[in-house]
Design a protein around this motif. Structure first.
Motif, PDB file in Angstrom:
ATOM      1  N   THR A  76      20.814 -36.906  29.291  1.00 42.74           N
ATOM      2  CA  THR A  76      20.580 -38.349  29.410  1.00 42.74           C
ATOM      3  C   THR A  76      21.846 -39.171  29.200  1.00 42.74           C
ATOM      4  OG1 THR A  76      19.742 -38.109  27.155  1.00 42.74           O
ATOM      5  CG2 THR A  76      18.127 -38.511  28.875  1.00 42.74           C
ATOM      6  N   LEU A  77      22.784 -38.654  28.428  1.00 44.53           N
ATOM      7  CA  LEU A  77      24.045 -39.353  28.181  1.00 44.53           C
ATOM      8  C   LEU A  77      25.159 -38.836  29.079  1.00 44.53           C
ATOM      9  CD1 LEU A  77      23.879 -39.451  24.276  1.00 44.53           C
ATOM     10  CD2 LEU A  77      23.293 -41.277  25.894  1.00 44.53           C
ATOM     11  N   GLY A  78      24.784 -38.064  30.095  1.00 38.48           N
ATOM     12  CA  GLY A  78      25.758 -37.467  30.988  1.00 38.48           C
ATOM     13  C   GLY A  78      26.154 -36.079  30.516  1.00 38.48           C
ATOM     14  N   HIS A  79      26.712 -35.296  31.417  1.00 34.56           N
ATOM     15  CA  HIS A  79      27.170 -33.950  31.069  1.00 34.56           C
ATOM     16  C   HIS A  79      28.357 -34.031  30.109  1.00 34.56           C
ATOM     17  CE1 HIS A  79      24.598 -31.967  33.996  1.00 34.56           C
ATOM     18  NE2 HIS A  79      24.966 -32.869  34.895  1.00 34.56           N
ATOM     19  N   ALA A  80      28.361 -33.113  29.144  1.00 34.36           N
ATOM     20  CA  ALA A  80      29.453 -33.030  28.160  1.00 34.36           C
ATOM     21  C   ALA A  80      29.668 -34.364  27.467  1.00 34.36           C
ATOM     22  CB  ALA A  80      30.745 -32.553  28.818  1.00 34.36           C
ATOM     23  N   ALA A  81      28.570 -35.004  27.067  1.00 34.42           N
ATOM     24  CA  ALA A  81      28.675 -36.284  26.359  1.00 34.42           C
ATOM     25  C   ALA A  81      29.580 -36.114  25.139  1.00 34.42           C
ATOM     26  CB  ALA A  81      27.299 -36.767  25.924  1.00 34.42           C
ATOM     27  N   PRO A  82      30.612 -36.936  25.013  1.00 30.59           N
ATOM     28  CA  PRO A  82      31.602 -36.715  23.947  1.00 30.59           C
ATOM     29  C   PRO A  82      31.001 -36.664  22.550  1.00 30.59           C
ATOM     30  CG  PRO A  82      32.417 -38.328  25.519  1.00 30.59           C
ATOM     31  CD  PRO A  82      30.988 -38.062  25.882  1.00 30.59           C
ATOM     32  N   GLU A  83      30.063 -37.572  22.238  1.00 30.17           N
ATOM     33  CA  GLU A  83      29.509 -37.593  20.888  1.00 30.17           C
ATOM     34  C   GLU A  83      28.696 -36.339  20.583  1.00 30.17           C
ATOM     35  OE1 GLU A  83      27.711 -41.058  22.886  1.00 30.17           O
ATOM     36  OE2 GLU A  83      28.553 -39.257  23.777  1.00 30.17           O
ATOM     37  N   VAL A  84      27.992 -35.823  21.603  1.00 28.86           N
ATOM     38  CA  VAL A  84      27.223 -34.594  21.424  1.00 28.86           C
ATOM     39  C   VAL A  84      28.169 -33.402  21.267  1.00 28.86           C
ATOM     40  CG1 VAL A  84      25.522 -33.048  22.471  1.00 28.86           C
ATOM     41  CG2 VAL A  84      25.261 -35.536  22.714  1.00 28.86           C
ATOM     42  N   ALA A  85      29.207 -33.344  22.097  1.00 30.93           N
ATOM     43  CA  ALA A  85      30.178 -32.248  22.017  1.00 30.93           C
ATOM     44  C   ALA A  85      30.878 -32.223  20.658  1.00 30.93           C
ATOM     45  CB  ALA A  85      31.204 -32.377  23.146  1.00 30.93           C
ATOM     46  N   ARG A  86      31.262 -33.400  20.169  1.00 28.60           N
ATOM     47  CA  ARG A  86      31.934 -33.451  18.852  1.00 28.60           C
ATOM     48  C   ARG A  86      30.999 -32.979  17.746  1.00 28.60           C
ATOM     49  NH1 ARG A  86      34.055 -38.409  20.950  1.00 28.60           N
ATOM     50  NH2 ARG A  86      32.367 -39.557  19.914  1.00 28.60           N
ATOM     51  N   ALA A  87      29.745 -33.414  17.798  1.00 32.52           N
ATOM     52  CA  ALA A  87      28.792 -33.045  16.739  1.00 32.52           C
ATOM     53  C   ALA A  87      28.516 -31.548  16.738  1.00 32.52           C
ATOM     54  CB  ALA A  87      27.490 -33.832  16.922  1.00 32.52           C
ATOM     55  N   VAL A  88      28.340 -30.969  17.927  1.00 32.23           N
ATOM     56  CA  VAL A  88      28.071 -29.531  18.020  1.00 32.23           C
ATOM     57  C   VAL A  88      29.290 -28.733  17.539  1.00 32.23           C
ATOM     58  CG1 VAL A  88      27.656 -27.628  19.626  1.00 32.23           C
ATOM     59  CG2 VAL A  88      26.359 -29.757  19.848  1.00 32.23           C
ATOM     60  N   SER A  89      30.485 -29.169  17.941  1.00 33.33           N
ATOM     61  CA  SER A  89      31.705 -28.466  17.527  1.00 33.33           C
ATOM     62  C   SER A  89      31.884 -28.517  16.015  1.00 33.33           C
ATOM     63  CB  SER A  89      32.916 -29.100  18.223  1.00 33.33           C
ATOM     64  OG  SER A  89      34.106 -28.477  17.818  1.00 33.33           O
ATOM     65  N   ALA A  90      31.679 -29.692  15.424  1.00 33.01           N
ATOM     66  CA  ALA A  90      31.827 -29.820  13.970  1.00 33.01           C
ATOM     67  C   ALA A  90      30.797 -28.976  13.234  1.00 33.01           C
ATOM     68  CB  ALA A  90      31.710 -31.290  13.571  1.00 33.01           C
ATOM     69  N   GLN A  91      29.548 -28.965  13.753  1.00 38.61           N
ATOM     70  CA  GLN A  91      28.490 -28.184  13.111  1.00 38.61           C
ATOM     71  C   GLN A  91      28.791 -26.686  13.200  1.00 38.61           C
ATOM     72  OE1 GLN A  91      25.712 -29.279  11.338  1.00 38.61           O
ATOM     73  NE2 GLN A  91      25.521 -27.113  10.841  1.00 38.61           N
ATOM     74  N   ALA A  92      29.366 -26.249  14.326  1.00 33.37           N
ATOM     75  CA  ALA A  92      29.683 -24.831  14.503  1.00 33.37           C
ATOM     76  C   ALA A  92      30.689 -24.354  13.468  1.00 33.37           C
ATOM     77  CB  ALA A  92      30.210 -24.585  15.919  1.00 33.37           C
ATOM     78  N   ARG A  93      31.520 -25.259  13.011  1.00 31.22           N
ATOM     79  CA  ARG A  93      32.499 -24.886  11.987  1.00 31.22           C
ATOM     80  C   ARG A  93      31.895 -24.878  10.582  1.00 31.22           C
ATOM     81  NH1 ARG A  93      35.723 -28.179  15.425  1.00 31.22           N
ATOM     82  NH2 ARG A  93      35.424 -29.998  14.075  1.00 31.22           N
ATOM     83  N   ARG A  94      30.739 -25.561  10.428  1.00 31.52           N
ATOM     84  CA  ARG A  94      30.095 -25.606   9.104  1.00 31.52           C
ATOM     85  C   ARG A  94      29.014 -24.549   8.947  1.00 31.52           C
ATOM     86  NH1 ARG A  94      30.206 -31.283  10.049  1.00 31.52           N
ATOM     87  NH2 ARG A  94      28.043 -31.168  10.766  1.00 31.52           N
ATOM     88  N   LEU A  95      28.084 -24.535   9.947  1.00 29.97           N
ATOM     89  CA  LEU A  95      26.930 -23.629   9.868  1.00 29.97           C
ATOM     90  C   LEU A  95      26.358 -23.486  11.281  1.00 29.97           C
ATOM     91  CD1 LEU A  95      24.816 -22.106   8.024  1.00 29.97           C
ATOM     92  CD2 LEU A  95      23.473 -24.220   8.106  1.00 29.97           C
ATOM     93  N   ALA A  96      26.380 -22.277  11.807  1.00 34.16           N
ATOM     94  CA  ALA A  96      25.945 -22.066  13.190  1.00 34.16           C
ATOM     95  C   ALA A  96      24.579 -21.407  13.300  1.00 34.16           C
ATOM     96  CB  ALA A  96      26.973 -21.235  13.951  1.00 34.16           C
ATOM     97  N   GLN A  97      24.077 -20.854  12.212  1.00 29.46           N
ATOM     98  CA  GLN A  97      22.760 -20.205  12.246  1.00 29.46           C
ATOM     99  C   GLN A  97      22.103 -20.347  10.881  1.00 29.46           C
ATOM    100  OE1 GLN A  97      20.737 -19.015  14.395  1.00 29.46           O
ATOM    101  NE2 GLN A  97      19.267 -18.048  13.041  1.00 29.46           N
ATOM    102  N   GLY A  98      20.825 -20.708  10.901  1.00 32.75           N
ATOM    103  CA  GLY A  98      20.079 -20.842   9.657  1.00 32.75           C
ATOM    104  C   GLY A  98      19.194 -19.640   9.411  1.00 32.75           C
ATOM    105  N   LEU A  99      18.142 -19.851   8.620  1.00 32.63           N
ATOM    106  CA  LEU A  99      17.202 -18.776   8.307  1.00 32.63           C
ATOM    107  C   LEU A  99      15.782 -19.225   8.643  1.00 32.63           C
ATOM    108  CD1 LEU A  99      17.417 -15.909   7.363  1.00 32.63           C
ATOM    109  CD2 LEU A  99      17.119 -16.669   5.010  1.00 32.63           C
ATOM    110  N   GLY A 100      15.669 -19.779   9.861  1.00 29.86           N
ATOM    111  CA  GLY A 100      14.358 -20.120  10.396  1.00 29.86           C
ATOM    112  C   GLY A 100      13.494 -20.920   9.453  1.00 29.86           C
ATOM    113  N   ASP A 101      12.306 -20.372   9.164  1.00 28.65           N
ATOM    114  CA  ASP A 101      11.328 -21.067   8.329  1.00 28.65           C
ATOM    115  C   ASP A 101      11.594 -20.886   6.835  1.00 28.65           C
ATOM    116  OD1 ASP A 101      10.629 -18.292   9.030  1.00 28.65           O
ATOM    117  OD2 ASP A 101       8.996 -18.581   7.602  1.00 28.65           O
TER     118      ASP A 101
END
Length: 452
Positions: A76-101
């Protein structure tokens, strides 16, 4: 090797070789040899996307296109929306997988609270990975809350391709072998469709007689039977069927019929939610009388990341608490439940999707789409940032001509002849005007060929 310039996202099309070009054809052949047939349709040689930004897609052959689909309505914000890309990249450096439920994480807590605030009376939320999964959860929740497994669904409705979601999907039809044995879960009735209205009345004058007849002749006898339906599910606007817009009174009337019968109301807002039709949820166009009991969302709320959600009224959603296992495990679990990367990307997307800037852009898109004059031999319908161009002759198609002129659209409708448009809210006025001009020219040329 020539170095490619970065995509800005506001470019116009540039077709260097007729699509699909040789590199796309070669990549498609390699892919088809390794991939299962389930994901392949009649188009044996599609273009193969290389990169995208905003409303611009570039294929392997260097052709540049305007994408008026926003990736099935998800970007909806266009492909490779900068704010989404930045948030995903920053999160990948903090925590990329949780423990589900088992143990929640910070991004999950923030996202669920944000979604809850957008749900209004539907303030309880379960996060899913796909829209189909959200529909599955909705149907399970309705069954647990009512003690009834069957669902009233609508002809032309699309709700996903998995399990119970597939059972209530009426279009496209699934192979016979995949249909469940025994009594069908879905009870299908007609969807108000001005194109096929037996009364031939304009949509604004519709008396919903098709709904009333369907309810009286099909649903009412089932309600008196031994296996009555417990809920009704519908898209506020049918997307896959070709952007079919019912009259404003449809959702309130359907809600009243269902609740009078003791049934729950489920709106599937996977395509229409996130502001696609104007308000954040499409049902809001019909007022509070149309508020559902359960609602599914997905696609556009994530701004391009894979996300889905089930919203529900607290009393209904809490029914799951009665089904905690003897071991203490939760009654619903998923390895990738509320995946941290998806949560972070969705949070960033929602921040902008609820902004005044995006509301203004979306309103401008709607005004543009509503002002498009229908070419000879075609009909146009639009609502919010979604539209359809439909040929009167269902054997005609504009998709290849559009692609050859650098415009990517989606086939819709029973015959796949409808051109469906779900542009990104960030598409530029120049890009949208260019895409509309191309569609008009292709339609005029197509009409001339067939009438000549």
């Amino acid at each position: 090797m020539t170095r490619r310039l970065p995509l800005r996202g506001d470019e116009l099309p540039e077709v260097l070789v007729p699509p699909p070009g040789p590199k796309s054809r070669a990549a498609a052949r390699r892919l088809r040899r390794a991939e299962g047939a389930a994901i392949w349709g009649a188009v044996a040689s599609p273009i193969v996307w290389s990169r995208a930004r905003g409303s611009v897609v570039e294929d392997l052959d260097g052709n540049r296109y305007i994408d008026v689909t926003s990736g099935f309505g998800a970007a909806t914000l266009g492909h490779a929306a900068p704010e989404v890309a930045r948030a995903v990249s920053a999160q990948a450096r903090r925590l990329a997988q949780g423990l589900g439920d088992l143990h929640p994480h910070v991004a999950r807590e923030k996202l669920v609270r944000k979604l809850s605030s957008l749900g209004g009376g539907l303030s309880r939320v379960l996060v899913t990975g796909t829209g189909s999964e959200a529909v599955e959860l909705a149907l399970k929740t309705a069954a647990l809350a009512t003690g009834r497994r069957r669902i009233v669904a609508f002809e032309g409705g699309y709700h996903g391709q998995s399990g119970a979601a597939l059972e209530v999907t009426r279009f496209p039809p699934s192979p016979e072998l995949l249909k469940p044995a025994g009594p069908a879960r879905a009870i299908p009735i007609p969807f108000p469709d001005p194109r096929r209205c037996s009364a031939r009345t304009p949509c604004e004058a519709c008396d919903l007689s098709c709904l009333e007849r369907g309810w009286e002749r099909v649903v009412a006898p089932e309600l008196r039977g031994s296996d009555p339906p417990g809920a009704v599910i519908v898209e506020p606007i049918q997307g896959r069927a070709g952007v079919i817009v019912p009259p404003p009174a449809f959702l309130p009337r359907l809600s009243a019929l269902a609740r009078d019968a003791g049934m729950l109301v489920i709106w599937d807002e996977i395509l229409t939610g996130g502001g696609r039709t104007g308000p954040f949820w499409a049902w809001e166009r019909s007022g509070l009388a149309a508020e559902p009991d359960l609602m599914t969302a997905g696609k556009g709320i994530g701004g391009g990341v894979a996300i889905g959600a089930l919203f529900g009224k607290p009393k209904i959603m809490e029914v799951w608490s009665r089904h905690v296992s003897a071991s203490g495990e939760s009654p619903y679990a998923s390895t990738f439940y509320a995946h941290p990367l998806a949560c972070a990307g969705t949070l960033a997307a929602l921040e902008r999707l609820t902004s005044a800037e995006i509301a203004s852009s979306r309103e401008a898109i709607e005004r543009t789409l509503l002002d498009v004059p229908p070419p000879p031999g075609f009909r146009i319908r639009a609502i919010g940032a979604m539209a359809a161009i439909e040929p009167e002759d269902k054997n005609r198609s504009l998709f290849l001509p559009l692609l050859r002129h650098g415009v990517i659209a989606i086939p819709g409708g029973i015959s796949s002849a409808v051109v469906s448009l779900y542009p990104a809210f960030t598409i530029t006025p120049h890009q949208l005007a260019h895409a509309i001009d191309v569609m008009t020219q292709c339609a005029v040329q197509d009409e001339a060929r067939h009438s000549g």
